[in-house]
Each structure stands twice: as C-alpha cells, then as structure tokens.
Design a protein around this motif. Structure first.
Motif, PDB file in Angstrom:
ATOM      1  N   SER A  55       0.810  -1.224   0.000  1.00  0.00           N
ATOM      2  CA  SER A  55       0.000   0.000   0.000  1.00  0.00           C
ATOM      3  C   SER A  55       0.838   1.266   0.000  1.00  0.00           C
ATOM      4  O   SER A  55       0.338   2.347  -0.306  1.00  0.00           O
ATOM      5  CB  SER A  55      -0.919   0.017   1.223  1.00  0.00           C
ATOM      6  OG  SER A  55      -0.160   0.153   2.417  1.00  0.00           O
ATOM      7  N   GLY A  56       2.117   1.135   0.355  1.00  0.00           N
ATOM      8  CA  GLY A  56       2.939   2.314   0.514  1.00  0.00           C
ATOM      9  C   GLY A  56       2.664   2.991   1.848  1.00  0.00           C
ATOM     10  O   GLY A  56       1.797   2.570   2.628  1.00  0.00           O
ATOM     11  N   HIS A  58       2.456   6.636   2.077  1.00  0.00           N
ATOM     12  CA  HIS A  58       2.246   8.047   1.800  1.00  0.00           C
ATOM     13  C   HIS A  58       1.010   8.531   2.553  1.00  0.00           C
ATOM     14  O   HIS A  58       0.044   7.795   2.699  1.00  0.00           O
ATOM     15  CB  HIS A  58       2.074   8.283   0.295  1.00  0.00           C
ATOM     16  CG  HIS A  58       0.870   7.607  -0.268  1.00  0.00           C
ATOM     17  ND1 HIS A  58       0.830   6.259  -0.535  1.00  0.00           N
ATOM     18  CD2 HIS A  58      -0.352   8.097  -0.624  1.00  0.00           C
ATOM     19  CE1 HIS A  58      -0.353   5.940  -1.018  1.00  0.00           C
ATOM     20  NE2 HIS A  58      -1.099   7.026  -1.088  1.00  0.00           N
ATOM     21  N   ARG A  61      -4.110   9.814   3.500  1.00  0.00           N
ATOM     22  CA  ARG A  61      -4.796   8.875   2.629  1.00  0.00           C
ATOM     23  C   ARG A  61      -6.179   8.595   3.188  1.00  0.00           C
ATOM     24  O   ARG A  61      -6.437   8.826   4.368  1.00  0.00           O
ATOM     25  CB  ARG A  61      -3.989   7.584   2.485  1.00  0.00           C
ATOM     26  CG  ARG A  61      -3.850   6.815   3.771  1.00  0.00           C
ATOM     27  CD  ARG A  61      -2.802   5.708   3.654  1.00  0.00           C
ATOM     28  NE  ARG A  61      -3.056   4.831   2.527  1.00  0.00           N
ATOM     29  CZ  ARG A  61      -2.100   4.138   1.915  1.00  0.00           C
ATOM     30  NH1 ARG A  61      -0.851   4.240   2.310  1.00  0.00           N
ATOM     31  NH2 ARG A  61      -2.404   3.351   0.911  1.00  0.00           N
ATOM     32  N   SER A  93      -7.099  -0.724  -5.771  1.00  0.00           N
ATOM     33  CA  SER A  93      -5.864  -0.047  -5.377  1.00  0.00           C
ATOM     34  C   SER A  93      -5.740   0.001  -3.861  1.00  0.00           C
ATOM     35  O   SER A  93      -6.688   0.352  -3.165  1.00  0.00           O
ATOM     36  CB  SER A  93      -5.844   1.384  -5.922  1.00  0.00           C
ATOM     37  OG  SER A  93      -4.742   2.104  -5.395  1.00  0.00           O
ATOM     38  N   ARG A  95      -3.515   1.971  -2.605  1.00  0.00           N
ATOM     39  CA  ARG A  95      -2.869   3.273  -2.397  1.00  0.00           C
ATOM     40  C   ARG A  95      -3.852   4.432  -2.371  1.00  0.00           C
ATOM     41  O   ARG A  95      -3.526   5.503  -1.890  1.00  0.00           O
ATOM     42  CB  ARG A  95      -1.808   3.507  -3.480  1.00  0.00           C
ATOM     43  CG  ARG A  95      -0.668   2.495  -3.400  1.00  0.00           C
ATOM     44  CD  ARG A  95       0.354   2.674  -4.503  1.00  0.00           C
ATOM     45  NE  ARG A  95       1.439   1.711  -4.347  1.00  0.00           N
ATOM     46  CZ  ARG A  95       2.555   1.923  -3.661  1.00  0.00           C
ATOM     47  NH1 ARG A  95       2.733   3.086  -3.059  1.00  0.00           N
ATOM     48  NH2 ARG A  95       3.486   1.001  -3.562  1.00  0.00           N
ATOM     49  N   GLU A  96      -5.048   4.232  -2.896  1.00  0.00           N
ATOM     50  CA  GLU A  96      -6.048   5.296  -2.932  1.00  0.00           C
ATOM     51  C   GLU A  96      -7.367   4.758  -2.392  1.00  0.00           C
ATOM     52  O   GLU A  96      -7.939   3.828  -2.954  1.00  0.00           O
ATOM     53  CB  GLU A  96      -6.234   5.805  -4.366  1.00  0.00           C
ATOM     54  CG  GLU A  96      -4.976   6.417  -4.965  1.00  0.00           C
ATOM     55  CD  GLU A  96      -5.178   6.871  -6.391  1.00  0.00           C
ATOM     56  OE1 GLU A  96      -6.350   6.891  -6.845  1.00  0.00           O
ATOM     57  OE2 GLU A  96      -4.194   7.218  -7.047  1.00  0.00           O
TER      58      GLU A  96
END
Length: 315
Positions: A55-56, A58, A61, A93, A95-96
C-alpha cells in the motif's frame, strides 16, 4: 470536497474528517460522487500498516476499498457510461481509498447498479460479490454436484458464496456461530454447523472444496476434511502460503489455493444481472453515517458482524 483521511498508521482513532482537493478525471476513468462504502477486513490491515509493502506509506490517505455512487464526469476514451449513471465498483488499489466526496476510477472496474438496489446494498455487494464469484469460478472451479464447505459463512463473502455455489449446483455446508445459523439457511445453505458446538474435525464428511473465510483453518488442518483431490481456498494470502501454493502445489493431489480479488466491470455487471433477476440477494447491513465512520470501522473490526458494515457517505 469532504474526505475521511488519516496521516499515520493506527487504530480507527487516527481517522479524521477533512477538506481535500477534488481529483480531476483522467482518460479512461470516471469521476464519481461517492454515496456509500462498505467496510472490509483489508481496510483495517492497510490502515494499521500491515500491508505497507503493497500500500505504501504516503499520507494523508483515505480508507475504503469499494463504493457505490453517481458518475459526475466521463473521461476521454470512455464509452458506455454517462453523467448521472448510478455505479458501483472495486478499484483494486491499496494506495487510494474510496471514502471521499469524489474519486476517480478506471471505467473498466465499474458497472451500473441494477434498478431496485439502493446505494447501501450496492456497496455491500461490490467487493464481496467479486471475491465470491472469482473464488468460486476462477480459483476453485466448483462443478455441479460438488460438496462445498464455507467456513465463516455469514460475513459478506460467505453469504455471496452460499448463493453462487447453490446456483452452480453445489451442495453447501455453512459453518458459523449460533447467531448466524438461521441466516446461513435463509441464504441457501443445505447444512449448517455451529463451530462452537462441534469442531470441524467431527463433521464426519469430506468436501471437494473448502472456502476458509475465517482464516483459522489452515491447509494442513483442512486436508483431513478434503476429498483426495479437494481444494482449500484461502482469502488472506501471506508470503508463506503463496510460496507453499506455488512450490508444493504441483506435487499435491489436494490443492492449497489462494484468492486475490481483482477489479472487473464485467464481473460486476454479471453480479448486477443476478441481483436484478433476484438470483442473488445482498447481505444484511449495519449502516453508519459518515459522521460516525470511526464507529463503523470499530464495529467491523470487533467481529461478529452478520453481513456487512456500510458507511453512507451522502444521501
């Protein structure tokens, strides 16, 4: 736009209501106003940082893996969708997230919501319906007449699996808590078992396919419940299980299989057709408003939910 976000990994307490910049629609994508989002086990894993390699890390989110909403804008190259269409989907996703006022989603991972199904019901079906359909059809390849065991049968995926397996001509045994026995029967299970009253090892029968939604029945433990060429399907792949499945699988008659749900507008359209024809019924839902989103995630992560927890993001 309004959004639910978090700026570091942790419990549902890290979730905050914020204002965020609205995304711009991209080519081959749709801009969607979100109306409802369901809560899935993967949401907590991502938020706690357990899947950060995928997922990272960052921030900020948003949480959320699926959605139901309305098309606000159609990107270049998109055909078959118009502004105002009611749609549901699973972007796939990590990540988003989807719990925001507006999101952009690839058009190929979206389908129209069937008439008669509200936003809450559509959100409750989107990810779990895909998981059930793909596990049954593509991973286990269940055939008519096969005996199927659904372990952890009264969550969203389990209730979809029961219905889809019955429609495929399988004989379905559901394992759940005492509180879920009646619901499992209502959704089509021919046999039901309370796992607290009788261990699975004492069922006294063999199954062609075991879907382990509880994540507590390992392949090693399941082998004694499987027919000689039976298949055990897991729903939470780990590095160890992926390696075992790939490396040892060819040498075993009994198979350890794993589901990784993938986005598919075509599969969602198939589910929509079944919902429209009343061949498939959405799971029961516990509905929370967006203002109570923390409570929704806490409720889902306590366990014991029959069906799905859904957050209504907009009227």
């Amino acid at each position: 736009m309004n959004a639910l976000t978090y700026s570091h990994f942790g419990s549902p307490a890290v979730l905050q209501h914020t204002q965020a910049q609205a995304p711009r629609v991209r080519a081959h994508h749709l801009l969607i106003r979100v109306r409802a989002v369901s809560v899935n086990p993967i949401d907590g894993k991502i938020r706690r940082g357990e899947l950060r390699l995928l997922s990272g890390a960052h921030f900020p989110r948003s949480p959320g893996s699926d959605f139901a909403g309305v098309v606000e804008e159609v990107g270049a190259g998109v055909e078959g969708f118009s502004v105002g269409d009611r749609v549901f989907g699973f972007p796939g996703s990590m990540r988003e997230g989807t719990l925001a006022g507006l999101i952009t989603v690839a058009a190929k991972s979206v389908a129209r919501i069937p008439a008669g199904l509200d936003d809450v019901g559509a959100a409750a079906v989107s990810m779990v319906g895909l998981a059930a359909l793909q596990a049954l059809r593509d991973v286990a390849r269940v055939a008519p007449g096969e005996r199927v065991l659904v372990n952890g049968a009264t969550g969203g995926v389990g209730l979809m699996l029961i219905q889809l397996a019955r429609a495929r001509g399988a004989h379905v045994t559901a394992v759940t808590s005492a509180a879920g026995l009646a619901v499992a029967r209502q959704f089509g299970a021919q046999e039901v078992h309370d796992y607290r009253a009788r261990p699975l090892s004492m069922l006294g029968e063999r199954f062609d396919v075991i879907f382990d939604l509880s994540t507590k029945l390992s392949f090693a433990e399941a082998r004694g419940l499987l027919t000689p060429r039976g298949r055990h399907v897991g729903f939470e792949p780990s590095p160890a299980s992926l390696i075992a499945s790939k490396v040892l699988g060819p040498f075993r008659r009994q198979k350890q299989l794993l589901l990784v749900t993938h986005p598919s507008g075509r599969d969602l359209a198939e589910l929509a057709g079944k919902l429209q024809a009343r061949e498939l019924v959405p799971p029961p839902v516990e509905v929370f408003e967006l203002s109570d989103a923390r409570d929704a995630f806490e409720r889902a992560e306590r366990g014991g939910v029959i069906g799905k927890v859904v957050i209504r993001a907009a009227p």
